[in-house]
Design a protein around this motif. Structure first.
Motif, PDB file in Angstrom:
ATOM      1  N   PHE A  82      -4.032  -6.544  -2.051  1.00  6.40           N
ATOM      2  CA  PHE A  82      -5.085  -5.787  -3.117  1.00  6.40           C
ATOM      3  C   PHE A  82      -6.473  -6.114  -2.675  1.00  6.40           C
ATOM      4  O   PHE A  82      -7.069  -5.331  -2.324  1.00  6.40           O
ATOM      5  CB  PHE A  82      -4.665  -6.034  -4.535  1.00  6.40           C
ATOM      6  N   GLU A  83      -6.653  -7.496  -2.498  1.00  9.23           N
ATOM      7  CA  GLU A  83      -8.074  -7.936  -2.293  1.00  9.23           C
ATOM      8  C   GLU A  83      -8.413  -7.470  -0.892  1.00  9.23           C
ATOM      9  O   GLU A  83      -9.560  -7.034  -0.515  1.00  9.23           O
ATOM     10  CB  GLU A  83      -8.096  -9.332  -2.440  1.00  9.23           C
ATOM     11  N   ILE A  84      -7.581  -7.882   0.191  1.00  6.83           N
ATOM     12  CA  ILE A  84      -7.721  -7.433   1.278  1.00  6.83           C
ATOM     13  C   ILE A  84      -7.864  -6.017   1.503  1.00  6.83           C
ATOM     14  O   ILE A  84      -8.965  -5.654   2.429  1.00  6.83           O
ATOM     15  CB  ILE A  84      -6.401  -7.819   2.131  1.00  6.83           C
ATOM     16  N   PHE A  85      -6.870  -5.128   1.181  1.00  7.17           N
ATOM     17  CA  PHE A  85      -7.369  -3.606   1.251  1.00  7.17           C
ATOM     18  C   PHE A  85      -8.692  -3.262   1.064  1.00  7.17           C
ATOM     19  O   PHE A  85      -9.470  -2.496   1.327  1.00  7.17           O
ATOM     20  CB  PHE A  85      -6.245  -2.851   0.331  1.00  7.17           C
ATOM     21  N   ASP A  86      -9.181  -3.773  -0.292  1.00  9.39           N
ATOM     22  CA  ASP A  86     -10.313  -3.399  -0.840  1.00  9.39           C
ATOM     23  C   ASP A  86     -11.564  -3.761  -0.140  1.00  9.39           C
ATOM     24  O   ASP A  86     -12.530  -2.932   0.196  1.00  9.39           O
ATOM     25  CB  ASP A  86     -10.632  -4.102  -2.400  1.00  9.39           C
ATOM     26  N   ALA A 104      -1.002  -8.650 -15.891  1.00  9.63           N
ATOM     27  CA  ALA A 104      -1.135  -8.343 -14.365  1.00  9.63           C
ATOM     28  C   ALA A 104       0.380  -8.685 -13.635  1.00  9.63           C
ATOM     29  O   ALA A 104       0.612  -8.318 -12.545  1.00  9.63           O
ATOM     30  CB  ALA A 104      -2.400  -9.002 -13.842  1.00  9.63           C
ATOM     31  N   VAL A 105       0.890  -9.848 -14.162  1.00  7.71           N
ATOM     32  CA  VAL A 105       2.208 -10.432 -13.541  1.00  7.71           C
ATOM     33  C   VAL A 105       3.346 -10.017 -14.556  1.00  7.71           C
ATOM     34  O   VAL A 105       4.530 -10.605 -13.869  1.00  7.71           O
ATOM     35  CB  VAL A 105       2.006 -11.895 -13.082  1.00  7.71           C
ATOM     36  N   CYS A 152       0.131  -4.019  -6.099  1.00  5.48           N
ATOM     37  CA  CYS A 152       0.308  -4.830  -7.748  1.00  5.48           C
ATOM     38  C   CYS A 152       1.114  -6.071  -7.498  1.00  5.48           C
ATOM     39  O   CYS A 152       0.711  -6.839  -8.259  1.00  5.48           O
ATOM     40  CB  CYS A 152       1.067  -3.818  -8.593  1.00  5.48           C
ATOM     41  N   HIS A 153       2.090  -6.059  -6.702  1.00  2.00           N
ATOM     42  CA  HIS A 153       3.006  -7.269  -6.596  1.00  2.00           C
ATOM     43  C   HIS A 153       2.332  -8.320  -5.693  1.00  2.00           C
ATOM     44  O   HIS A 153       2.580  -9.594  -6.069  1.00  2.00           O
ATOM     45  CB  HIS A 153       4.298  -6.898  -5.822  1.00  2.00           C
ATOM     46  N   SER A 154       1.301  -7.941  -4.997  1.00  3.27           N
ATOM     47  CA  SER A 154       0.707  -9.128  -4.239  1.00  3.27           C
ATOM     48  C   SER A 154      -0.176  -9.944  -5.208  1.00  3.27           C
ATOM     49  O   SER A 154      -0.646 -10.962  -4.663  1.00  3.27           O
ATOM     50  CB  SER A 154      -0.107  -8.401  -3.225  1.00  3.27           C
ATOM     51  N   LEU A 155      -0.525  -9.499  -6.345  1.00  2.00           N
ATOM     52  CA  LEU A 155      -1.152 -10.354  -7.407  1.00  2.00           C
ATOM     53  C   LEU A 155      -0.699 -11.582  -7.930  1.00  2.00           C
ATOM     54  O   LEU A 155      -1.122 -12.225  -8.677  1.00  2.00           O
ATOM     55  CB  LEU A 155      -1.926  -9.427  -8.316  1.00  2.00           C
ATOM     56  N   ARG A 156       0.831 -11.307  -8.026  1.00  5.27           N
ATOM     57  CA  ARG A 156       1.567 -12.523  -8.513  1.00  5.27           C
ATOM     58  C   ARG A 156       1.410 -13.686  -7.684  1.00  5.27           C
ATOM     59  O   ARG A 156       1.241 -13.895  -6.310  1.00  5.27           O
ATOM     60  CB  ARG A 156       3.033 -12.202  -8.286  1.00  5.27           C
ATOM     61  N   PRO A 157       1.189 -14.983  -8.020  1.00  3.24           N
ATOM     62  CA  PRO A 157       1.294 -16.091  -7.622  1.00  3.24           C
ATOM     63  C   PRO A 157       2.363 -16.339  -6.537  1.00  3.24           C
ATOM     64  O   PRO A 157       3.553 -16.203  -6.981  1.00  3.24           O
ATOM     65  CB  PRO A 157       1.026 -17.060  -8.487  1.00  3.24           C
ATOM     66  N   GLY A 158       1.930 -16.783  -5.464  1.00  2.00           N
ATOM     67  CA  GLY A 158       2.877 -17.184  -4.430  1.00  2.00           C
ATOM     68  C   GLY A 158       3.860 -16.304  -3.692  1.00  2.00           C
ATOM     69  O   GLY A 158       5.056 -16.310  -3.293  1.00  2.00           O
TER      70      GLY A 158
END
Length: 448
Positions: free
Chosen positions: A374-378, A139-140, A357-363
């Protein structure tokens, strides 16, 4: 002026509309949401929401499309002669863009896991920690998630470029046939999985102590998400329908879509219980928990490939419908040639998917309050924008639009007088009241 494209057959209409409704919402999202909210209890509430709210709302949206014969923004302008209600179409287009932005990411994951199923021989010898590390590292990773989601955007754009009949309709017929065949295969495998009986009990035996207003809101949002209600997709597809009974067609779409969601539960719950995996693992269940199941199954390689192919197929049927809606908006409202509208939607949704996709990376900077975009849109689309979009359409349909014209149109679409009276009561009063009450409770303005 170029004649508007039409679906060529009743089966074509059904396959495309069911393909729009059937997607990751049924196979990836429904089982884990049900698992988090009591299994059978959530299933009962979900079925009620689909029947008394999803079905009328879906029929309303299809009817609007058939009356207007154009895409959402232009439809409200055409039906009213002004721009007062075009905000509903704009909100639908924005919702479609947001859904595609995170949908393409998950769709890309399904392609990666077809590859990983083969590479690891169905995740042979990997425990839960290994699988979690596999998913997290993927994922990252620097390029693979972006490559897969780009491939999915291109596949979707190619089908749209082929047109309504040759692309959407023919593609939907093939994909929906394969999707049901794969589901039936996986259901048979799951049924004969030793120790899976507890999963059936969890899924079919409701525990109503789990039911809270938040669960009802999730069931409502899930029903609208699963049926693609409130974004304008069904309105757009309705504009491609020339004839047919609107009640029968809508009921068939709802029935088949709900059947897929229920079948997905029969595939997943016996398997996860047989191998002692928590049914409420969250969105990662399909990519961490289930691979652990496949690694222990006889014939796990075939089953793993079939499952992730099923996910990819379900995703593609939905991305095609959402993508087509955005293309139709640009063609009908902005008068852009279909080819260039296709390119524009591809570029915009690819950019949105890359950001999600990039928003799933830490920080990363693409996070708000510790949550990824990703989570917010969903969450925002499922729980707020889809119900609000459907509510706005109902207010227009039941109150703002010329009721004499509406009556004549619905009777012309195959609705009889008795059903029309009951239906309009549901659309004008019942469903909007339920949506408003649940939304007010969500904001702690009214306590249920």
């Amino acid at each position: 002026m170029e004649e508007r494209s039409q679906f060529s057959s009743k089966f074509g209409v059904l396959a495309a509309a069911v393909g729009s409704a059937v997607g990751l919402g049924n196979i990836w999202k429904f089982p884990y949401v049900a698992g988090q909210n009591g299994g059978g209890a959530f299933l009962v509430i979900y079925l009620i929401c689909v029947l008394v709210m999803g079905f009328p709302a879906l029929m309303m949206e299809m009817s609007l499309g058939r009356m207007a014969k154009t895409s959402p923004i232009a439809a409200f302008r055409k039906l009213t002669g002004n721009d007062r209600w075009t905000f509903v179409g704009v909100m639908g287009a924005l919702s479609s863009f947001m859904v595609l932005s995170f949908y393409f990411v998950v769709a890309g994951w399904s392609l990666e896991y077809i590859y990983q199923s083969v590479r690891t021989t169905a995740f042979n010898g990997m425990n839960g920690q290994d699988l979690e590390m596999l998913f997290d590292s993927f994922a990252v990773s620097d390029c693979r998630p972006y490559i897969w989601l780009t491939i999915f955007v291109i596949l979707t754009g190619m089908l749209i470029l082929m047109g309504v009949q040759k692309g959407i309709e023919k593609g939907s017929k093939v994909m929906m046939t394969l999707l049901f065949a794969l589901l039936l295969f996986l259901m048979v495998v799951s049924y004969f999985t030793e120790g899976g009986r507890e999963g059936y009990e969890f899924y079919l035996k409701p525990d109503f102590s789990k039911i809270k207003p938040s669960v009802i809101l999730q069931a409502l949002g899930q029903s609208f998400f699963s049926l693609s209600i409130g974004v304008g997709v069904l309105l757009t597809y309705g504009s491609y329908v020339k004839k047919g009974n609107i009640v029968t067609t809508s009921l068939q779409i709802v029935t088949l879509d709900t059947l897929v969601a229920i079948m997905a539960g029969f595939v997943i719950f016996p398997s996860v219980f047989a191998f002692d995996i928590e049914p409420g693992e969250g969105a990662d269940m399909a990519f961490i928990a289930l691979p652990a199941v496949f690694s222990k199954m006889k014939g796990g390689l075939v089953i793993a490939i079939a499952f992730f192919a099923l996910l990819a197929m379900a995703a593609l049927t939905t991305t095609v419908s959402l993508y087509e809606m955005l293309v139709a908006v640009l063609v009908d409202s902005c008068k852009i040639k279909r080819f260039w509208a296709n390119i524009a939607v591809g570029v915009l949704t690819l950019a949105g998917a890359v950001v999600c996709c990039h928003s799933l990376r830490p920080g990363t900077v693409f996070q708000i309050g510790g949550q990824s975009l990703f989570e917010i849109f969903d969450y925002v689309v499922s729980n707020y924008m889809l119900p609000l979009g459907a509510l706005a359409m109902m207010v227009f349909f039941g109150w703002a639009y010329d009721q004499k014209k509406l009556h004549d149109a619905l009777i012309g679409f195959g609705m009889n007088e008795g059903f029309y009276k009951v239906y309009m009561f549901v659309i004008r009063y019942f469903v909007p009241a339920v949506i408003v009450l649940i939304m007010l409770n969500q904001f702690n303005i009214v306590r249920i």
